[in-house]
Design an enzyme around this catalytic site. Structure first.
Site, PDB file in Angstrom:
ATOM      1  N   ARG A   1       0.601  -0.884  -0.306  1.00 51.17           N
ATOM      2  CA  ARG A   1       0.093   0.103   0.218  1.00 51.17           C
ATOM      3  C   ARG A   1       0.886   0.888  -0.121  1.00 51.17           C
ATOM      4  O   ARG A   1       0.967   1.700   0.995  1.00 51.17           O
ATOM      5  CB  ARG A   1      -1.085  -0.500   1.175  1.00 51.17           C
ATOM      6  CG  ARG A   1      -2.182   1.284   1.393  1.00 51.17           C
ATOM      7  CD  ARG A   1      -2.824   1.465   2.568  1.00 51.17           C
ATOM      8  NE  ARG A   1      -2.169   1.960   3.303  1.00 51.17           N
ATOM      9  CZ  ARG A   1      -1.567   1.527   5.337  1.00 51.17           C
ATOM     10  NH1 ARG A   1      -2.735   1.051   5.619  1.00 51.17           N
ATOM     11  NH2 ARG A   1      -1.352   2.840   5.333  1.00 51.17           N
TER      12      ARG A   1
ATOM     13  N   TYR B   1       3.125   4.930  11.729  1.00 46.62           N
ATOM     14  CA  TYR B   1       3.465   3.867  11.793  1.00 46.62           C
ATOM     15  C   TYR B   1       4.140   2.763  10.706  1.00 46.62           C
ATOM     16  O   TYR B   1       4.390   2.160  10.973  1.00 46.62           O
ATOM     17  CB  TYR B   1       2.385   3.525  12.139  1.00 46.62           C
ATOM     18  CG  TYR B   1       1.029   3.778  11.229  1.00 46.62           C
ATOM     19  CD1 TYR B   1       1.124   2.698   9.968  1.00 46.62           C
ATOM     20  CD2 TYR B   1       0.523   4.027  10.937  1.00 46.62           C
ATOM     21  CE1 TYR B   1       0.366   2.564   8.936  1.00 46.62           C
ATOM     22  CE2 TYR B   1      -0.926   4.683   9.974  1.00 46.62           C
ATOM     23  CZ  TYR B   1      -0.691   3.591   9.427  1.00 46.62           C
ATOM     24  OH  TYR B   1      -1.907   3.714   7.672  1.00 46.62           O
TER      25      TYR B   1
ATOM     26  N   HIS C   1      -3.632   4.848   4.476  1.00 48.20           N
ATOM     27  CA  HIS C   1      -4.786   3.680   4.602  1.00 48.20           C
ATOM     28  C   HIS C   1      -5.847   4.573   3.087  1.00 48.20           C
ATOM     29  O   HIS C   1      -6.305   3.791   2.927  1.00 48.20           O
ATOM     30  CB  HIS C   1      -5.460   3.136   5.919  1.00 48.20           C
ATOM     31  CG  HIS C   1      -6.682   3.223   6.028  1.00 48.20           C
ATOM     32  ND1 HIS C   1      -6.515   1.331   5.798  1.00 48.20           N
ATOM     33  CD2 HIS C   1      -7.857   2.820   6.543  1.00 48.20           C
ATOM     34  CE1 HIS C   1      -7.777   1.034   6.172  1.00 48.20           C
ATOM     35  NE2 HIS C   1      -8.446   2.047   6.296  1.00 48.20           N
TER      36      HIS C   1
HETATM   37  C1  LIG Z   1     -15.550  -5.102   9.710  1.00 44.18           C
HETATM   38  C2  LIG Z   1     -15.015  -4.233  10.336  1.00 44.18           C
HETATM   39  N1  LIG Z   1     -14.066  -4.357  11.172  1.00 44.18           N
HETATM   40  C3  LIG Z   1     -13.240  -3.282  11.413  1.00 44.18           C
HETATM   41  C4  LIG Z   1     -13.449  -1.975  10.078  1.00 44.18           C
HETATM   42  C5  LIG Z   1     -12.855  -0.226   9.878  1.00 44.18           C
HETATM   43  N2  LIG Z   1     -11.363  -0.750   9.188  1.00 44.18           N
HETATM   44  C6  LIG Z   1     -11.686  -0.720   8.143  1.00 44.18           C
HETATM   45  S1  LIG Z   1     -10.208  -1.101   6.713  1.00 44.18           S
HETATM   46  C7  LIG Z   1      -9.547  -1.880   7.689  1.00 44.18           C
HETATM   47  C8  LIG Z   1      -8.196  -2.976   8.049  1.00 44.18           C
HETATM   48  C9  LIG Z   1      -8.397  -3.659   6.316  1.00 44.18           C
HETATM   49  O1  LIG Z   1      -6.949  -3.589   6.143  1.00 44.18           O
HETATM   50  P1  LIG Z   1      -7.156  -4.774   4.936  1.00 44.18           P
HETATM   51  O2  LIG Z   1      -8.499  -6.103   4.758  1.00 44.18           O
HETATM   52  O3  LIG Z   1      -6.086  -5.903   4.803  1.00 44.18           O
HETATM   53  O4  LIG Z   1      -7.771  -4.075   3.735  1.00 44.18           O
HETATM   54  P2  LIG Z   1      -6.804  -2.790   3.120  1.00 44.18           P
HETATM   55  O5  LIG Z   1      -6.937  -1.493   3.678  1.00 44.18           O
HETATM   56  O6  LIG Z   1      -5.284  -2.611   3.176  1.00 44.18           O
HETATM   57  O7  LIG Z   1      -7.074  -3.056   1.777  1.00 44.18           O
HETATM   58  C10 LIG Z   1     -10.548  -1.754   9.110  1.00 44.18           C
HETATM   59  C11 LIG Z   1      -9.924  -3.099  10.156  1.00 44.18           C
HETATM   60  C12 LIG Z   1     -14.493  -2.190   9.167  1.00 44.18           C
HETATM   61  N3  LIG Z   1     -14.291  -1.157   8.306  1.00 44.18           N
HETATM   62  N4  LIG Z   1     -15.751  -3.194   9.023  1.00 44.18           N
END
Ligand SMILES: Cc1ncc(C[n+]2csc(CCOP(=O)(O)OP(=O)(O)O)c2C)c(N)n1
Ligand SMILES: [Mg+2]
Length: 359
Positions: A256, A269, A260
């Site tokens: 990435r 971080y 985020h």
């Molecule tokens: C069920 C749920 N828990 C927490 C969140 C908050 N949240 C948004 S993005 C994220 C991280 C996701 O990481 P990843 O699956 O690696 O996807 P990336 O953002 O890296 O594409 C979290 C925990 C959410 N959207 N849905």
């Protein structure tokens, strides 16, 4: 003692970071036109991405999740899917959406919090973006189950992140997909981060691909910065699913390169060195280097592409900015096929209409 199970996870790459082939290319990649088409999409995605961030930074768009760095995962996935397949995705798959016919203007609307951005005109059967991490893995099972039941040669593609593979919904989806041998492909973008949680803090599993083994089907890893590797793996997984061979999990290793979302500051971080190292592996540079090397691309074409992509994105951004804001009734209009009567009243009230049934 006897060994009762053994497995291995393969990793595949065709172009190294400098754009040199490390093994013979698959057939589709022998045609430079195919690769140029993929490159064009990737440039368009990156141009769109930069514009979305600029709009957000100037108060003209809501929070945006950048896809910077995963253009090869997007282009490899989008180009392999058939029109009738169904995509179920997260907020970071705008590139695949674009390739499937969602317009740039609709994507901007989505990020402005406008429901009309999820009501896209193109791929009507693709799902709306799932912000709820991994929830759509279970929806994907339902879609794939329906396809199998109807004996349709279609495939559901569930795209999600490394963090999502820790969720219960994901494991439930895997389990059902395996036991019912569903036409379902999981594309896991392992971009090394889930907001501020690094990959090593996410799972003790050596690869994310091997999670498929527990579901009883194949998992494999590809270099997610190599569009040829992604496309090749997708072609095989889709063909297998279409032919009744069941699901596949593809773990695409990438990084990435952005925060985020625009609401995040990743410098808090992760180290600048890590980011700089990841930039050396990014997907556009390597494909362009290969195309230049084989004489299929030059600076004139590159400049023309950057110009036309920019014009296309600017025009879409302007069309988005010129779109009249949604009326208050919009919040009722995208949840139900038939609005429950209680909400009909509220909808009318939102529009300032008196409900005739009220005294
Ligand atoms: C069920 C749920 N828990 C927490 C969140 C908050 N949240 C948004 S993005 C994220 C991280 C996701 O990481 P990843 O699956 O690696 O996807 P990336 O953002 O890296 O594409 C979290 C925990 C959410 N959207 N849905
Ligand atoms: Mg991630």
């Amino acid at each position: 003692m006897t060994v009762v199970a053994r497995f291995e996870i393969r990793h595949s790459q065709f172009l190294d970071p400098s754009g040199k082939p490390v093994q013979p290319l698959p057939d589709f990649a022998k045609d430079p036109k195919e690769l140029i088409a993929l490159y064009r999409w990737m440039v368009l995605m990156r141009t769109y991405d930069a514009k979305a961030i600029a709009l957000q930074r100037t108060g003209q768009l809501g929070t945006f999740a950048s896809l910077l760095g995963k253009e090869a995962v997007e282009a490899g996935t989008g180009s392999a899917m058939a029109k009738d397949d169904v995509l179920l995705m997260t907020y970071r798959e705008n590139g695949v959406q674009l390739m499937r016919g969602v317009s740039l203007q609709e994507l901007f609307l989505y990020w402005a919090g406008d429901e009309r951005g999820s009501d896209f005109a193109g791929p009507r059967r693709d799902f709306p973006i799932s912000i709820t991490i991994a929830a759509h893995a279970t929806h994907a099972v339902g879609v794939a189950y329906a396809m199998k039941l109807k004996r349709e040669p279609r495939v559901a593609v569930c795209a999600l992140g490394d963090g999502a593979t820790s969720k219960g919904d994901f494991y439930e989806g895997l389990n059902a997909a395996g036991v019912w041998k569903l036409p379902l492909v999981f594309v896991v973008t392992n971009n090394q981060w889930a907001i501020s949680v690094p990959r090593r803090g996410q799972s003790a599993s050596q690869t994310l691909a091997q999670k498929a083994i527990a579901g009883g089907f194949e998992g494999l890893q590809v270099d997610g910065n190599d569009v040829i590797a992604v496309r090749h793996a997708m072609d095989a997984a889709l063909a297998k699913a279409r032919g009744g061979g069941g699901p596949t999990l593809i773990e695409a290793l990438t990084y990435r390169l952005s925060d985020h979302t625009t609401a995040d500051d990743a410098t808090r971080y992760r180290s600048p060195d890590e980011l700089a190292a990841a930039w050396k592996l990014e997907p556009l540079t390597r494909l362009r280097a290969y195309l230049l090397e084989i004489g299929a691309w030059d600076k004139v074409q590159e400049d023309a592409l950057l110009k036309s992509s920019n014009e296309q994105v600017q025009a879409a951004a302007q069309a988005y900015l010129d779109t009249p804001p949604p009326g208050p009734e919009q919040m009722f209009d995208h949840l139900y096929a038939t609005l429950p009567s209680a909400l009909e009243k509220q909808r009318a009230a939102a529009l300032g209409k008196r409900d005739e049934r009220e005294p």
